[in-house]
Design an enzyme around this catalytic site. Structure first.
Site, PDB file in Angstrom:
ATOM      1  N   HIS A  12       0.824  -1.218   0.000  1.00  0.00           N
ATOM      2  CA  HIS A  12       0.000   0.000   0.000  1.00  0.00           C
ATOM      3  C   HIS A  12       0.860   1.273   0.000  1.00  0.00           C
ATOM      4  CE1 HIS A  12      -0.121  -0.654   4.663  1.00  0.00           C
ATOM      5  NE2 HIS A  12       0.949   0.046   4.322  1.00  0.00           N
ATOM      6  N   HIS A  59      -0.960   4.781   9.765  1.00  0.00           N
ATOM      7  CA  HIS A  59       0.422   5.258   9.871  1.00  0.00           C
ATOM      8  C   HIS A  59       0.465   6.534  10.701  1.00  0.00           C
ATOM      9  CE1 HIS A  59       0.160   2.664   6.351  1.00  0.00           C
ATOM     10  NE2 HIS A  59       1.443   2.420   6.483  1.00  0.00           N
ATOM     11  N   HIS A 193      10.821  -3.795   3.287  1.00  0.00           N
ATOM     12  CA  HIS A 193      11.227  -2.391   3.209  1.00  0.00           C
ATOM     13  C   HIS A 193      11.675  -1.876   4.575  1.00  0.00           C
ATOM     14  CE1 HIS A 193       6.927  -2.014   4.222  1.00  0.00           C
ATOM     15  NE2 HIS A 193       6.982  -0.698   4.322  1.00  0.00           N
ATOM     16  N   GLU A 240       4.999  -5.359   8.534  1.00  0.00           N
ATOM     17  CA  GLU A 240       3.614  -5.194   8.055  1.00  0.00           C
ATOM     18  C   GLU A 240       3.058  -6.505   7.507  1.00  0.00           C
ATOM     19  OE1 GLU A 240       3.347  -0.478   6.801  1.00  0.00           O
ATOM     20  OE2 GLU A 240       3.458  -1.961   5.216  1.00  0.00           O
TER      21      GLU A 240
HETATM   22 FE   LIG Z   1       2.496   0.874   5.503  1.00  0.00          FE
END
Ligand SMILES: [Fe+2]
Length: 280
Positions: A12, A59, A193, A240
């Site tokens: 996302h 977030h 990431h 995540e």
């Molecule tokens: Fe994220």
């Protein structure tokens, strides 16, 4: 009765939303990424659900260090796109399904999952970018959404096993809702990431693809991956991916993979996307 018919998993990344909103999706940098969603957009047109149970993470938009719910289910009638610092994305409000959401919340809490109930919140790119990837830029989203926000921002985050078990409980809850509803469960976030520190930019194609293999197969080995392995192999934000296990847990023992896409890099992340159907 309501039924979970399929599952969609996708990264996302906020830059994807910006590329779409600014009309850059046909630029050479973005083309290979968006091309991997062509199948899914057509498949979604042909298999549009009534409701999407959408697992994502906030977030530090609706929540902050003041409040860190581990699992928060949205029971509102609608959710506005959040302002994440440069104005809200130019996308429609997200329509909720309060009756189904309250039913699932009740089932989960009576099933011993301590859910936080959210009656009002704005939703950030974690929820709106996946909708854009699957539906493009409509004037109105074609499905209702029940959001489930998972804390994967501040440690401690839930274990993979807990996420998988929650997915199983969500499936039981959906299947006990008396209305005939076609429900899809989506998982968002990931893949490898890391956004800060000496390892910023870390990507791990091999590990990401092994994880996709595990999700597609009938092994539940993915639920036992420890947090430290996500951190070591996929970077600090790769955690995540535990959210994807909620979706996988909801699909049952065996799945059929309809589509798989993996692309490096997008911004400074790895993009993963699969569409699964429960088998049997
Ligand atoms: Fe994220």
């Amino acid at each position: 009765m309501a039924k979970i018919s399929a599952s969609v998993y996708t990264s996302h990344v906020p830059a994807i939303g910006a590329a779409l909103d600014l009309g850059k999706s046909h630029e050479p940098y973005w083309q290979p990424l968006f091309k991997g969603y062509d199948f899914s957009k057509q498949w979604m047109k042909d298999n549009k659900p009534d409701v999407i149970f959408l697992v994502y993470n906030d977030h530090a938009t609706a929540f902050s260090l003041d409040m860190i719910p581990t699992f928060a289910i949205g029971t509102a009638d609608s959710y506005a796109p959040a302002d994440e610092g440069w104005g809200p994305r130019p996308v429609p409000d997200v329509e909720g399904h309060a009756d189904l959401a309250w039913h699932i919340a009740q089932c989960l809490i009576l099933d011993d999952f301590d859910m936080t109930i959210i009656n009002e919140m704005d939703v950030d790119h974690g929820l709106t970018v996946p909708l854009s990837m699957m539906f493009g830029q409509p004037e109105k989203w074609p499905c209702k959404v029940v959001p489930l926000a998972v804390n994967v921002v501040t440690y401690p985050v839930p274990s993979g096993n807990r996420c998988w078990a929650l997915g199983e409980a969500i499936a039981r809850a959906v299947e006990s809702f008396p209305e005939d509803l076609n429900v899809q469960i989506w998982g968002t976030g990931g893949m490898s990431h890391q956004l800060q520190g000496p390892r910023a930019g870390l990507l791990n194609r091999e590990w990401d693809n092994r994880f996709l293999d595990l999700l597609i197969g009938d092994s539940d080995a993915a639920r036992w991956i420890p947090h430290i392995e996500y951190l070591r192999e996929t970077g600090s934000e790769g955690i995540e991916m535990v959210m994807w296990l909620i979706m996988r847990g909801a699909l049952g023992k065996s799945t059929r993979c309809l589509h798989r896409h993996y692309h490096i890099p997008c911004s400074n992340t790895a993009i993963g996307h699969i569409v699964l159907e429960p088998e049997g």
